[in-house]
Write a protein that holds these residues in place. Structure first.
Motif, mmCIF file in Angstrom:
data_model
loop_
_atom_site.group_PDB
_atom_site.id
_atom_site.type_symbol
_atom_site.label_atom_id
_atom_site.label_comp_id
_atom_site.label_asym_id
_atom_site.label_seq_id
_atom_site.Cartn_x
_atom_site.Cartn_y
_atom_site.Cartn_z
ATOM 1 N N UNK A 30 37.702 33.010 40.251
ATOM 2 C CA UNK A 30 36.250 33.175 40.360
ATOM 3 C C UNK A 30 35.854 34.625 40.140
ATOM 4 N N UNK A 31 35.998 35.100 38.917
ATOM 5 C CA UNK A 31 35.549 36.439 38.576
ATOM 6 C C UNK A 31 36.667 37.445 38.457
ATOM 7 N N UNK A 32 36.308 38.654 38.036
ATOM 8 C CA UNK A 32 37.317 39.691 37.788
ATOM 9 C C UNK A 32 38.055 40.134 39.042
ATOM 10 N N UNK A 33 37.421 40.073 40.207
ATOM 11 C CA UNK A 33 38.117 40.474 41.435
ATOM 12 C C UNK A 33 39.236 39.483 41.758
ATOM 13 N N UNK A 34 38.996 38.207 41.533
ATOM 14 C CA UNK A 34 40.036 37.199 41.757
ATOM 15 C C UNK A 34 41.160 37.361 40.749
ATOM 16 N N UNK A 35 40.819 37.654 39.509
ATOM 17 C CA UNK A 35 41.843 37.874 38.482
ATOM 18 C C UNK A 35 42.726 39.051 38.866
ATOM 19 N N UNK A 36 42.118 40.133 39.315
ATOM 20 C CA UNK A 36 42.892 41.313 39.709
ATOM 21 C C UNK A 36 43.823 40.995 40.876
ATOM 22 N N UNK A 37 43.319 40.258 41.860
ATOM 23 C CA UNK A 37 44.132 39.906 43.023
ATOM 24 C C UNK A 37 45.308 39.025 42.607
ATOM 25 N N UNK A 38 45.054 38.030 41.775
ATOM 26 C CA UNK A 38 46.126 37.128 41.354
ATOM 27 C C UNK A 38 47.117 37.816 40.426
ATOM 28 N N UNK A 39 46.646 38.735 39.595
ATOM 29 C CA UNK A 39 47.557 39.509 38.750
ATOM 30 C C UNK A 39 48.454 40.395 39.607
ATOM 31 N N UNK A 40 47.871 40.974 40.653
ATOM 32 C CA UNK A 40 48.661 41.805 41.575
ATOM 33 C C UNK A 40 49.711 40.949 42.280
ATOM 34 N N UNK A 41 49.325 39.747 42.658
ATOM 35 C CA UNK A 41 50.259 38.834 43.331
ATOM 36 C C UNK A 41 51.457 38.526 42.433
ATOM 37 N N UNK A 42 51.204 38.317 41.149
ATOM 38 C CA UNK A 42 52.290 38.019 40.207
ATOM 39 C C UNK A 42 53.215 39.220 40.008
ATOM 40 N N UNK A 43 52.653 40.423 40.108
ATOM 41 C CA UNK A 43 53.412 41.633 39.804
ATOM 42 C C UNK A 43 54.272 42.125 40.976
ATOM 43 N N UNK A 44 53.981 41.656 42.178
ATOM 44 C CA UNK A 44 54.684 42.154 43.365
ATOM 45 C C UNK A 44 55.529 41.064 44.004
ATOM 46 N N UNK A 45 56.452 41.506 44.839
ATOM 47 C CA UNK A 45 57.202 40.536 45.634
ATOM 48 C C UNK A 45 56.258 39.967 46.697
ATOM 49 N N UNK A 46 56.633 38.831 47.224
ATOM 50 C CA UNK A 46 55.824 38.194 48.265
ATOM 51 C C UNK A 46 55.619 39.141 49.453
ATOM 52 N N UNK A 47 56.689 39.784 49.895
ATOM 53 C CA UNK A 47 56.619 40.686 51.046
ATOM 54 C C UNK A 47 55.697 41.871 50.767
ATOM 55 N N UNK A 48 55.808 42.458 49.581
ATOM 56 C CA UNK A 48 54.960 43.609 49.243
ATOM 57 C C UNK A 48 53.498 43.216 49.128
#
Length: 59
Positions: A30-48
């Motif tokens: 739902x918008x660029x803020x959600x895209x940024x959050x989900x992209x960050x999630x893909x780029x980091x480990x679950x713990x980080x």
């Protein structure tokens, strides 16, 4: 992220799209803020990722 949230109209449009989805899609951005959050999630480990979210919530 919280400084630039998606406009309510954008979120409402995505909710409408999800409610009317005829396929098996489960996730909608739902918008660029959600895209940024989900992209960050893909780029980091679950713990980080979740550690960073916790740090934002704790202030």
């Amino acid at each position: 992220m919280a400084a630039n949230p998606s406009a309510p109209e954008v979120v409402a449009g995505v909710i409408w799209q999800a409610a009317n989805e005829s396929g098996d899609r489960l996730r909608f951005r739902a918008g660029p803020d959600a895209k940024a959050l989900l992209d960050e999630r893909k780029a980091k480990s679950k713990a980080d990722f979740f550690g960073g979210l916790k740090g934002m919530m704790d202030g």
